[in-house]
Scaffold this motif. Structure first.
Motif, PDB file in Angstrom:
ATOM      1  N   MET A   6       0.846  -1.192   0.000  1.00 20.41           N
ATOM      2  CA  MET A   6       0.000   0.000   0.000  1.00 20.41           C
ATOM      3  C   MET A   6       0.878   1.237   0.000  1.00 20.41           C
ATOM      4  SD  MET A   6      -2.667   1.330   2.951  1.00 20.41           S
ATOM      5  CE  MET A   6      -3.872   0.031   2.692  1.00 20.41           C
ATOM      6  N   VAL A   7       0.437   2.274  -0.690  1.00 21.03           N
ATOM      7  CA  VAL A   7       1.120   3.560  -0.637  1.00 21.03           C
ATOM      8  C   VAL A   7       0.076   4.658  -0.655  1.00 21.03           C
ATOM      9  CG1 VAL A   7       1.402   3.741  -3.153  1.00 21.03           C
ATOM     10  CG2 VAL A   7       2.962   4.968  -1.640  1.00 21.03           C
ATOM     11  N   ALA A   8       0.283   5.676   0.172  1.00 23.74           N
ATOM     12  CA  ALA A   8      -0.617   6.829   0.254  1.00 23.74           C
ATOM     13  C   ALA A   8       0.173   8.089  -0.066  1.00 23.74           C
ATOM     14  CB  ALA A   8      -1.244   6.929   1.644  1.00 23.74           C
ATOM     15  N   ILE A   9      -0.375   8.925  -0.946  1.00 21.41           N
ATOM     16  CA  ILE A   9       0.318  10.117  -1.432  1.00 21.41           C
ATOM     17  C   ILE A   9      -0.619  11.316  -1.326  1.00 21.41           C
ATOM     18  CG2 ILE A   9       1.496  11.163  -3.417  1.00 21.41           C
ATOM     19  CD1 ILE A   9       1.928   8.327  -4.506  1.00 21.41           C
TER      20      ILE A   9
ATOM     21  N   ARG B 166       7.354  -4.073  -2.638  1.00 23.39           N
ATOM     22  CA  ARG B 166       6.340  -4.281  -3.669  1.00 23.39           C
ATOM     23  C   ARG B 166       5.633  -2.995  -4.087  1.00 23.39           C
ATOM     24  NH1 ARG B 166       7.455  -7.671  -0.149  1.00 23.39           N
ATOM     25  NH2 ARG B 166       7.879  -9.848  -0.674  1.00 23.39           N
ATOM     26  N   VAL B 167       5.971  -1.903  -3.456  1.00 25.16           N
ATOM     27  CA  VAL B 167       5.452  -0.601  -3.898  1.00 25.16           C
ATOM     28  C   VAL B 167       6.304  -0.043  -5.027  1.00 25.16           C
ATOM     29  CG1 VAL B 167       5.052   1.799  -3.223  1.00 25.16           C
ATOM     30  CG2 VAL B 167       4.397  -0.059  -1.678  1.00 25.16           C
ATOM     31  N   THR B 168       7.611  -0.159  -4.890  1.00 25.53           N
ATOM     32  CA  THR B 168       8.515   0.496  -5.844  1.00 25.53           C
ATOM     33  C   THR B 168       9.241  -0.467  -6.770  1.00 25.53           C
ATOM     34  OG1 THR B 168      10.340   0.412  -4.245  1.00 25.53           O
ATOM     35  CG2 THR B 168       8.921   2.359  -4.195  1.00 25.53           C
ATOM     36  N   GLN B 169       9.365  -1.735  -6.387  1.00 27.04           N
ATOM     37  CA  GLN B 169      10.174  -2.665  -7.153  1.00 27.04           C
ATOM     38  C   GLN B 169       9.369  -3.696  -7.939  1.00 27.04           C
ATOM     39  OE1 GLN B 169      12.666  -3.534  -3.489  1.00 27.04           O
ATOM     40  NE2 GLN B 169      14.275  -3.571  -5.032  1.00 27.04           N
ATOM     41  N   ALA B 170       8.190  -4.030  -7.473  1.00 24.36           N
ATOM     42  CA  ALA B 170       7.392  -5.062  -8.128  1.00 24.36           C
ATOM     43  C   ALA B 170       6.706  -4.497  -9.371  1.00 24.36           C
ATOM     44  CB  ALA B 170       6.345  -5.615  -7.163  1.00 24.36           C
TER      45      ALA B 170
ATOM     46  N   ASN C  42       4.456  -0.330 -11.564  1.00 21.71           N
ATOM     47  CA  ASN C  42       4.551  -0.545 -10.115  1.00 21.71           C
ATOM     48  C   ASN C  42       3.487   0.273  -9.393  1.00 21.71           C
ATOM     49  OD1 ASN C  42       5.654   2.090  -9.239  1.00 21.71           O
ATOM     50  ND2 ASN C  42       7.543   1.442 -10.240  1.00 21.71           N
ATOM     51  N   LEU C  43       3.244  -0.056  -8.151  1.00 24.75           N
ATOM     52  CA  LEU C  43       2.156   0.554  -7.395  1.00 24.75           C
ATOM     53  C   LEU C  43       2.381   2.042  -7.167  1.00 24.75           C
ATOM     54  CD1 LEU C  43      -0.474   0.270  -5.802  1.00 24.75           C
ATOM     55  CD2 LEU C  43       0.885  -0.433  -3.811  1.00 24.75           C
ATOM     56  N   LEU C  44       3.625   2.458  -6.958  1.00 27.42           N
ATOM     57  CA  LEU C  44       3.890   3.868  -6.686  1.00 27.42           C
ATOM     58  C   LEU C  44       3.509   4.740  -7.876  1.00 27.42           C
ATOM     59  CD1 LEU C  44       5.055   6.077  -4.873  1.00 27.42           C
ATOM     60  CD2 LEU C  44       7.303   5.601  -5.848  1.00 27.42           C
TER      61      LEU C  44
ATOM     62  N   VAL D  95      -4.481  10.200  -2.246  1.00 28.12           N
ATOM     63  CA  VAL D  95      -4.666   9.093  -3.173  1.00 28.12           C
ATOM     64  C   VAL D  95      -3.909   7.898  -2.609  1.00 28.12           C
ATOM     65  CG1 VAL D  95      -2.725   9.878  -4.608  1.00 28.12           C
ATOM     66  CG2 VAL D  95      -4.373   8.268  -5.547  1.00 28.12           C
ATOM     67  N   THR D  96      -4.578   6.754  -2.574  1.00 29.96           N
ATOM     68  CA  THR D  96      -3.988   5.551  -1.973  1.00 29.96           C
ATOM     69  C   THR D  96      -4.166   4.374  -2.925  1.00 29.96           C
ATOM     70  OG1 THR D  96      -4.436   6.346   0.267  1.00 29.96           O
ATOM     71  CG2 THR D  96      -4.062   3.981  -0.003  1.00 29.96           C
ATOM     72  N   GLY D  97      -3.107   3.606  -3.064  1.00 27.21           N
ATOM     73  CA  GLY D  97      -3.151   2.427  -3.912  1.00 27.21           C
ATOM     74  C   GLY D  97      -2.877   1.163  -3.118  1.00 27.21           C
ATOM     75  N   VAL D  98      -3.559   0.078  -3.474  1.00 24.19           N
ATOM     76  CA  VAL D  98      -3.407  -1.210  -2.792  1.00 24.19           C
ATOM     77  C   VAL D  98      -3.188  -2.299  -3.841  1.00 24.19           C
ATOM     78  CG1 VAL D  98      -4.504  -2.930  -1.310  1.00 24.19           C
ATOM     79  CG2 VAL D  98      -4.893  -0.500  -0.881  1.00 24.19           C
ATOM     80  N   TRP D  99      -2.236  -3.172  -3.578  1.00 24.03           N
ATOM     81  CA  TRP D  99      -2.017  -4.372  -4.402  1.00 24.03           C
ATOM     82  C   TRP D  99      -1.976  -5.582  -3.500  1.00 24.03           C
ATOM     83  CZ3 TRP D  99       1.928  -7.932  -3.870  1.00 24.03           C
ATOM     84  CH2 TRP D  99       1.966  -8.947  -4.844  1.00 24.03           C
ATOM     85  N   LEU D 100      -2.609  -6.679  -3.940  1.00 24.79           N
ATOM     86  CA  LEU D 100      -2.573  -7.959  -3.242  1.00 24.79           C
ATOM     87  C   LEU D 100      -2.229  -9.045  -4.246  1.00 24.79           C
ATOM     88  CD1 LEU D 100      -5.944  -7.565  -1.257  1.00 24.79           C
ATOM     89  CD2 LEU D 100      -3.647  -7.092  -0.387  1.00 24.79           C
ATOM     90  N   GLY D 101      -1.478 -10.032  -3.825  1.00 23.16           N
ATOM     91  CA  GLY D 101      -1.115 -11.113  -4.726  1.00 23.16           C
ATOM     92  C   GLY D 101      -0.014 -11.976  -4.152  1.00 23.16           C
ATOM     93  N   ASN D 102       0.683 -12.690  -5.035  1.00 26.17           N
ATOM     94  CA  ASN D 102       1.789 -13.561  -4.643  1.00 26.17           C
ATOM     95  C   ASN D 102       3.040 -13.184  -5.414  1.00 26.17           C
ATOM     96  OD1 ASN D 102       0.340 -15.429  -2.837  1.00 26.17           O
ATOM     97  ND2 ASN D 102      -0.752 -16.053  -4.689  1.00 26.17           N
TER      98      ASN D 102
END
Length: 796
Positions: free
Chosen positions: A380-383, A406-410, A513-515, A612-619
């Motif tokens: 998760m990241v909030a901006i 997983r916010v900046t690298q995935a 990526n999520l960011l 603004v907030t983003g969420v990612w879920l997974g493996n």
């Protein structure tokens, strides 16, 4: 004259011969002695004259006084030159105000709390008034009894220390002043050389001229190494006694003060007997200096040495995913030499309160839905979209086990969240959100997009197609506006990853990526302005001087009217569509869900005007999950509900008039080589039969896997908040028809979002009509059946 001359000639040389007695003899003797003296002088005079003549003839370098003067003068010149030589190797005067060691790094949150420290430094920098008086005086008595009198260098103290050490036949007292020790700590290495000692003395003198005694003492007490990984008195109090300095007893203060000369020798956890002897010596000096009374000293000496050890605070890391991101960002703003040699303080944008809420929200989802829906990681990241400041960042489940952020690298497929940029390009090109497209079987240049439910809805406008995340219409919109404008807008809004011009681009097949995805959606919240996301506000050097500060200017990415229309459309996604789980009561929310093929990636990017907030879920291994993007929307809600508590409720801009709008982006429609359109009637028999069979006898296993995305009837005792949370992405009919689809069709899916909005409790709706009006489909399950939330509730 002749008679007188003859008289002198006849005059006897010895008066005794004249028969005049003793007086005449004396006179004769005296006269005779004088004559002899004169004669002797006359003999010496020529020799002296010869000697003087010889001296005048000698070279200057052979004269004694010359060498004496030359020696004195040369010594003075050599001293001055040596001082100047030393001064040239010393730091500039401005650097003498340094408050941290070299090669240290301190990362602070927005409120000033320390998130992480690296190098030889203390977590807590105390002001002098925060340090107990007896603790300060214990160090002075132990290390520098004439601290208040000398000017950095104390010859008298050196003589006294030498005498005491000689008497004790060991080192019991140091010769360096506190100022000299501080100079060594801040600017010099620990090598034992005369040159280093000379520099230390000179630095101490300069520091005494630049700083007050209180400033010197404060810096020293915060920086001195006291063993056990402790730097400074605050660290030492925690490491040895698990206390703050103001909680220490007199004996404990003396124990800590006694560590300074040789921490490894006097460490109470390693050598308690030596520590006691050193403590008692410090107490004795405090009594001699009348700091404490004999009674106080006696009581402190008798106090047992009881330790309660702890790790230094500097080893604790708060928000490790965020701080690791900050360290990777630093080289963008300061040179490698500065990073390597200077102690830096980095002030960041992180809100510690929101960060904890974000961590709790992600952990809760992984603990509950993650176990049930087969995903093991989340981020998760909030901006703040108005200035680009990152307020919270959760890069994964456990930083200790896996440091991958997983916010900046995935790099993951964003699924339907990318549709926001496709529709924004269409709106900015002049299209109306009410422009309609046909949701029907469609093949373009051999590519056949599929809806998640494998069902088709006929004519539908863009707003409803976005609300219900219809894949086929998204591809058709992309064809109408073109690859180049869409990709350019996505990049202008904040997407940095490479975007390839393929038809599947509309469905989020290009990895991001999520960011960057979250930051890009922030451009909708700020009426089309994009500010570079960042986590650093200022960087300070060792002297506290700002060497870099954030100055990111917003750039126009999308015109304000188009951004307002997109926000209006994305609000409908939350109010009526796949993002219903993200609703926040009376606070307006806009956002978009996204699910990649086989639910490998579950997304929700949502915003209010201030965040603004983003969420990612997974493996991490890209293994399919059994969940839906509704889980991500729910996680978003869990965070934003608490983070927004103290924020005023702000409204989004009103939707501008649609009539007469002119585009700000020029569309570049594509001309596919081959397009195959089939009517719905061609497939409706097989699709309808499949859907019917699935609805009547769908797999119980699939129902268990997809039960989170089923909208279930709420029981009568549910609160409005619980009902809002239970609104999910997909209807049970969508799930059933999805289960019955063939493996061929499943492999063609790029987007797994629901093709119909969630069913609302206490509300029925009909399928979309030919005009494309929004609506819901399907019926609710019986209220007697337990909801997915009840199933997750732990048993007592």
């Amino acid at each position: 004259m002749g008679k007188l001359t003859s008289w002198f000639k006849r005059r006897p040389t010895n008066l005794s011969d004249s028969g005049q007695g003793g007086t005449n003899e004396k006179l004769t003797t005296s006269t005779s002695g004088a004559g002899e003296a004169v004669t002797e002088q006359m003999k010496i005079l020529p020799s002296r004259m010869k000697a003087n003549q010889a001296t005048r003839g000698k070279p200057l370098y052979r004269r004694i006084w010359f060498w004496a003067g030359l020696g004195v003068g040369g010594g003075i010149i050599a001293f001055i030159y040596g001082i100047s030589l030393i001064d040239r190797t010393l730091p500039d005067q401005a650097e003498l105000n340094a408050v941290v060691r070299e090669q240290t790094l301190t990362i602070k949150a927005a409120d000033g709390t320390i998130l992480q420290q690296q190098g030889e430094t203390a977590r807590e920098q105390l002001k002098l008034e925060q340090i107990p008086d007896n603790l300060k005086k214990a160090f002075i008595a132990s290390e520098d009894r004439r601290f208040k009198q000398h000017n950095g260098f104390d010859p008298q103290g050196i003589a006294r220390a030498g005498l005491n050490n000689l008497r004790s036949q060991g080192v019991v007292e140091g010769a360096s002043t506190i100022t000299q020790q501080l100079a060594r700590i801040l600017f010099l290495k620990q090598e034992q050389t005369i040159w280093r000692k000379l520099k230390e003395v000179r630095l101490a003198q300069k520091m005494e001229n630049e700083l007050t005694k209180d400033q010197i003492l404060e810096r020293y007490l915060n920086l001195v190494y006291l063993g056990g990984g402790a730097y400074g008195v605050a660290d030492a109090s925690r490491v040895y006694f698990s206390k703050t300095p103001d909680q220490l007893s007199l004996a404990e203060m003396a124990t800590i003060a006694g560590l300074a000369p040789a921490p490894s020798l006097y460490a109470p956890d390693k050598n308690p007997e030596a520590a006691k002897r050193r403590r008692d010596l410090v107490l004795q000096r405090m009594q001699e200096d009348k700091i404490i009374t004999p009674a106080q000293r006696q009581a402190a000496v008798q106090e047992p040495l009881i330790l309660k050890t702890s790790l230094p605070k500097r080893l604790e890391i708060e928000s490790p995913y965020f701080t690791s991101y900050i360290q990777k960002e630093l080289p963008k703003y300061v040179s490698p030499n500065v990073l390597k040699s200077e102690g830096l303080v980095v002030e960041t944008t992180l809100n510690p309160t929101w960060q904890k809420v974000a961590e709790e929200a992600v952990a809760k989802t992984l603990r509950n839905q993650g176990n049930w829906e087969n995903f093991k990681q989340g981020s998760m990241v909030a901006i703040d979209p108005r200035n680009g400041e990152i307020k919270a960042m959760v890069g994964g489940k456990d930083f200790g086990k896996n440091q991958f952020n997983r916010v900046t690298q995935a790099q993951r497929q964003p699924g339907s969240t990318f549709k926001g940029f496709v529709y924004a390009t269409a709106i900015a090109s002049g299209k109306s959100p009410y422009d309609s497209y046909e949701d029907a079987p469609f093949v373009v240049d051999g590519y056949e997009p599929k809806n998640y439910s494998e069902k088709f809805h006929g004519s539908m406008n863009m707003r409803d197609a976005l609300t219900r995340s219809i894949n086929i219409i998204a591809v058709k919109v992309l064809i109408d506006v073109g690859f180049t404008p869409t990709i350019k807008l996505a990049h202008d809004m904040g997407i940095k990853s490479e975007l390839k011009p393929t038809y599947s681009l509309a469905l989020g097949s290009n990895e991001v990526n999520l960011l960057e995805l979250t930051s890009a959606y922030g451009s909708f919240a700020t009426q089309g302005l994009h500010t570079e996301p960042h986590g650093i506000t200022r960087i300070l050097n060792r002297q506290g001087k700002v060497i870099w500060s954030a100055n990111f200017k917003p750039q126009r990415a999308l015109d304000a009217d188009s951004a307002a229309i997109m926000t209006w459309m994305l609000r409908n996604v939350v109010e009526e569509g796949t993002g219903a789980a993200a609703q926040l009561g009376n606070r307006p929310v806009a956002g978009k869900t996204g699910t990649s093929d086989e639910a490998r990636d579950l997304w929700f990017i949502g915003y209010i005007p201030q965040m603004v907030t983003g969420v990612w879920l997974g493996n991490d291994d890209n293994h399919p999950t059994d969940g839906s993007s509704g889980s991500a929307a729910y996680t978003w809600h869990e965070f934003m509900e608490k983070a927004a508590e103290e924020m005023p409720v702000e409204k989004f801009p009103k939707r501008p008039k649609l009539e007469g709008r002119k585009g700000t982006i020029k569309a570049q429609p594509m001309k596919p080589k081959q397009v195959l359109n089939r009517s719905i009637s061609d497939d409706e028999d097989s699709e309808g039969e499949s859907a019917k069979n699935s609805e009547e006898s769908g797999s119980s296993k699939r129902r268990r896997r997809r039960s989170y995305s089923q909208e279930e009837q709420q029981s009568s005792d549910y609160t409005p908040r619980q009902r809002r949370r239970d609104r999910t992405e997909e209807s049970s009919s969508s799930n059933s028809s999805s289960e019955s689809s063939t493996s061929r069709r499943r492999s063609r899916r790029v987007e797994s979002d629901s093709s119909s909005p969630p069913q609302r409790s206490r509300r029925s709706s009909s399928p979309a009509n030919s005009s494309g009006s929004s609506g819901s489909s399907g019926s609710s399950d019986s209220s007697s059946q337990p909801s997915w939330r009840d199933k997750l509730r732990p048993s007592n």
